[in-house]
Design an enzyme around this catalytic site. Structure first.
Site, PDB file in Angstrom:
ATOM      1  N   HIS A 256      -1.767   7.029   3.630  1.00  0.00           N
ATOM      2  CA  HIS A 256      -0.451   6.952   3.855  1.00  0.00           C
ATOM      3  C   HIS A 256       0.131   8.519   2.929  1.00  0.00           C
ATOM      4  O   HIS A 256       0.033   8.354   1.921  1.00  0.00           O
ATOM      5  CB  HIS A 256       0.172   5.653   3.095  1.00  0.00           C
ATOM      6  CG  HIS A 256      -0.197   4.488   3.639  1.00  0.00           C
ATOM      7  ND1 HIS A 256      -0.635   4.230   5.078  1.00  0.00           N
ATOM      8  CD2 HIS A 256       0.134   3.002   3.439  1.00  0.00           C
ATOM      9  CE1 HIS A 256      -0.868   3.050   5.268  1.00  0.00           C
ATOM     10  NE2 HIS A 256      -0.348   2.179   4.445  1.00  0.00           N
TER      11      HIS A 256
ATOM     12  N   LYS B 132       9.887  -4.051   1.059  1.00  0.00           N
ATOM     13  CA  LYS B 132       8.711  -4.084   0.116  1.00  0.00           C
ATOM     14  C   LYS B 132       8.725  -2.818  -0.880  1.00  0.00           C
ATOM     15  O   LYS B 132       8.743  -3.083  -1.994  1.00  0.00           O
ATOM     16  CB  LYS B 132       7.474  -4.275   0.791  1.00  0.00           C
ATOM     17  CG  LYS B 132       7.208  -5.798   1.509  1.00  0.00           C
ATOM     18  CD  LYS B 132       5.760  -5.533   2.180  1.00  0.00           C
ATOM     19  CE  LYS B 132       5.517  -6.747   2.927  1.00  0.00           C
ATOM     20  NZ  LYS B 132       4.091  -6.354   3.609  1.00  0.00           N
TER      21      LYS B 132
ATOM     22  N   CYS C   5       0.676  -0.984  -0.148  1.00  0.00           N
ATOM     23  CA  CYS C   5       0.081   0.093   0.043  1.00  0.00           C
ATOM     24  C   CYS C   5       0.886   1.314   0.004  1.00  0.00           C
ATOM     25  O   CYS C   5       0.406   2.195  -0.589  1.00  0.00           O
ATOM     26  CB  CYS C   5      -0.851   0.018   1.029  1.00  0.00           C
ATOM     27  SG  CYS C   5      -0.174  -0.430   2.814  1.00  0.00           S
TER      28      CYS C   5
END
Lengths: 358, 358, 358, 358
Positions: free
Chosen positions: B245, B208, B152
């Protein structure tokens, strides 16, 4: 460190604001200083401090509650050591007037920080820069003087970088800050702006970080400060935290250390020697934590009574050499406590002896 | 874009968790897809969805409330299109079983993202990577297949960087994230950890971000994905935000644009052509804001129904070329909504036609 | 309900504040009303609305962005229907001037609420009180008039109590509120006051709750409002919530219902008949939830587009008869949306027909 | 108060949880007690305390970090004084085993609180109830015994009501609580549930408040506790506060005091005489504040080192006689600190002398 032979009377300018209140809390029971005067804007002058102030944290010391708030002039305020929590809109003139009147002003305002003859000092980092007072007095004809604190966010970064710079030569730094709301004073940040939010902007903060850092880490050559040859880039953010600025950094060095070498250097650091043993000096100055998820603002902000910087996540960087996170109390280490430690250092090193005579 | 000639039955695996619930909200009233099956762990199987779930936001659609929760096996779940919100601890085997049984799995789990024959796709950014399904089917003998979503946080960064990379060639990126608690699922982050706090660590998040970004911005050469030649360094933080985010970036380029050139490029971007007009595709995909203090998580998170990325503070960088801030809804754009848009793109481009026949 | 035969031009006074902005959001695309004028303090007058305003939520409608901000006088502002989000320090004179100039003012200010000839109306609860406008015009010689909204906290309580009062005769109510920060406007509550905190005091709020409730639940006897014979006691608290006031109540009745009877009454309630079908009227007006832990401010605040009141935890009380919890959006139902619904009711019932002619 | 002639070894059961950690913090440097053993579930037994625990606040005392975690059995744990922070699911059996083995257990669990022969004690409020230990030992044949703490919310209410009950005879109380997340332990309340929210329900909390209050304010007649003749009604809410439960109360009395009489009584109160001078006893026990907007959880929670209850807003009530607000630290005064003060009182009054011999 030599304890002073007499107690010093001190005053706080801008005493009703958030930083002013922090000065009052931190000066309560101070072993060297007696808070004898508080001063604020015309609107408050003449009232008792208790009635002029909306006290924000804990209990207002009763001796201070009863003080009459004075106007911010050297005629009204007599103390030789003056802590200034004035807003930058008025600090320029007021602080100069006090310095001209023979007082030593320890300022949190930005106005004089970047002046070439004004010390910008974090005691452990560059306590030797206080010697610039000599130039200042000569240049300006001030019998007193002005010593400034750094911006609260850059203080966190500079404390963490200082030992690494000494040992390995910092050349570049990316800095992203996540800053507490108390950094904006009171009333400061509206709750509708910050509850459940991040604000990716703080007015004028990024230039302060970038310019003050290289002065702080610079070298005093006996006449002036030679800025450290470091290029910085800052991203300043406001987060829903009460106290404690968190700073993520990626750092490049002349001689890149491994993370273990950096950790060893950070753990061993004591900073400017004359700071050792001062009443407000934290031991250690840097708290290095091994947990993967520290430092954390709410949990580590009071380390060293709010004067220590907590460091964690020292690890390799893909682009530069090292990444790390540092965090400290923006109102204590980053403002009022930093000024008090500056004053302690001036007293302990005899730099206020002439002042004492005045 | 061609609308499908028939509605597609779809299923959600891991339907009771936070991302599973987001799938259900976003599929309600979908013009192409009918949610006909929900599946979850053995503990929930056999119950009605309403009784198996602690519904977190708004009202549970009544048609879904009554569905019986099935076990996560291709024998129980019959739909040809399967949205997976499974935890990575089980996603590996379960998703493979569905692909082997001829289903197209749109996965939010990390398990297959970096496999060389598995598309890792943000439709506007690299919708052409879906062609990798051909290799995947050939390699693995799966009549169905697996298409993955990106992490995400990296989704936010990749959307903002994609047009700049195309136009100017990104070479280096510093990324600092400030991530919402919903990114950790439910119950996720304990309130005692995050109230008034910043946690400067999210397990496994930085790797990631660093690895997925270069695959997302990579090139499909007809056989495989050639990773973009970009070096990244990430600092991942958790903040007290519900959804959204925020990502601060400093970016270096082969051909450095001015901030104005970058803004023009960002504003003009439409992304992969076949995405235009898809039901879940936001218009514009990137919302560029001029205000100094935007994007803000709480105020901008629902731009484009949660599918747009909001960008602001595009400015010069002292160390690299540009600094900017991007923010998007981590559960919608960064998870469930991204998977649905992937499925729409597969349907619209005829890549599921064989599947439809099965 | 009869839809009007023509669209009505409307204006917003105090348009730059938090409630003023809510009016603008809620009037966008309104089927009956056209927002044609915005007005604010002298400081803003003459600027474009976009430049005079710090827009707080979502995107500013572009048609409004371009409007020139007018001064708050009936000479400058021409619309026959005027929504007032003025501060109480100026609302008294300004609203009277508009009423005297033949405009119908829908006010959120406290100034006129308790005047005996001024309707204090929540449409579903006491829409018939609007008839008091006849007395008001006669008394004051105003060709227009003033209709007021209730305080945002008492609105939540009154909506929940209205059906119970009609059916069972409320006699006593304990009310404890937990109120969102948006109730204090913008900038409103400083973040340093409310982060991680509860403030057990809101200036002047408890008396408003206690006095407005009995007028709202009172009876219009053709001439005046006879206050409901209910004794109330209020505890008002501020909490760290963006939107949504939560209200805990213990209630005594003339004829005590069981919790099940109360639930049945709440679920069946439609309120004042003429409100049915109005554009802003939520269906249902009261959302009764069975879960033990609802209503919740963040999760239920947008029920009925922010116009519904959500009720839960209806249970027996040890001291009185029933306990329950109610929650609604303080800015929508409790302020701007309530005013708009009042205006819709006036239009639909022909009470503005003379005004239309003026 | 008599200081003990020797230091007492003490143990903490359930030492890894939030309350267990609070015991460890509060016992550090305790003048009478030496923490010599920590115990927790089988999963942790055998590990060092540092490795078995996710330490939540400040720095873990190094002496405790090195302790081996024991199993919660009287065979493993030898200390005569045992502080229990066990979950109620296991506290019943474990605490009985320790009492049967001759240990004095100071329990935070609900299991034994309402047993007729078990003291439920807040030292200042009903320290004399400890005498019930004699009956308990006789009834159960336990050479040791169990003394319980009250629920954390009722502790706040009972401290505030105790002096008023003694002076004026409380007959009825409405109680609305706004409770901190730390009351639910760790990990406790998910952040997705409480950020920007109020949850109007805490499982089993309202009955605890209603039943424990009348036992705490009851009278020990030499044989048993006669419950106070007070009817209570509670509304329990969870709010986004770290530490500190805020309690709003409306109180009816046999002989109604004026607010000034109540304030005088609250200010003068010292509570059970034998508590005076105990190491953990706050002076004053009740901090009465005059400001309109106090007590506040974040600002007053550490009054008296977290052991004082702060009271404010004492005013007349429309339905009963008085309204007031009380607040205290739920983990310190409401849990671990309360247990420690109970233990100090037992030691100081010689009630553990037999135990010492064992």
């Amino acid at each position: 460190m030599t304890a002073p032979t007499h107690r010093w009377p001190v005053a706080v300018l801008g005493a009703t604001g958030a930083v002013g209140q922090a000065f009052i809390r931190l000066l309560e029971g101070h072993p060297w200083f007696d808070l004898v005067e508080v001063a604020a804007s015309e609107r408050s002058a003449g009232k008792s401090y208790a009635s002029a102030t909306r006290w924000l944290e804990g209990a207002l010391p009763s001796a201070v509650a009863a003080l009459e708030v004075k106007a911010c002039t050297p005629e009204q305020v007599k103390a030789p050591i003056v802590f200034s929590a004035l807003d930058s809109s008025v600090a320029g003139e007021v602080e100069a007037a006090f310095a001209a009147a023979g007082r030593l002003v320890l300022s949190n305002a930005k106005n004089y920080r970047m002046e070439s003859d004004v010390p910008l000092v974090i005691p452990e980092v560059n306590g030797d820069h206080l010697a610039l007072l000599t130039q200042q007095r000569a240049n300006r004809g001030w019998p007193g003087g002005i010593v400034t604190n750094a911006n609260c966010a850059v203080t966190v970064a500079a404390m963490a970088l200082a030992p690494l710079h000494t040992a390995f030569g910092v050349t570049k730094v990316f800095i992203t800050t996540m800053q507490a709301v108390s950094g904006a004073g009171y009333p400061g940040v509206p709750s509708l702006d910050i509850l459940g939010n991040v604000i990716p902007y703080i007015g004028d903060e990024e230039p302060k970080i970038e310019t003050e850092l290289v002065k702080l880490l610079g070298t005093y050559n006996g006449e002036t400060i030679v800025a450290a040859p470091i290029v910085t880039s800052a991203h300043a953010n406001r987060v829903a935290v009460e106290h404690g600025h968190t700073v993520c950094m990626s750092v490049a060095f002349e001689r890149a250390p491994t993370p273990d070498q950096a950790l060893e250097t950070l753990r061993a650091w004591k900073g400017f020697a004359a700071v050792q043993g001062l009443p407000s000096a934290p031991v250690p100055a840097l708290v290095v934590r091994d947990e993967l998820d520290r430092p954390q603002a709410r949990r580590d902000v009071n380390a060293g009574n709010g004067m220590a910087v907590t460091i964690g996540r020292v690890r390799a960087d893909n682009l530069f050499d090292l990444r790390l996170v540092a965090m400290a109390h923006n109102v204590v280490r980053g403002a009022a406590g930093g000024s008090i430690l500056n004053a302690e250092l001036l007293v302990a090193t005899g730099q206020l002896d002439g002042l004492a005579a005045s």
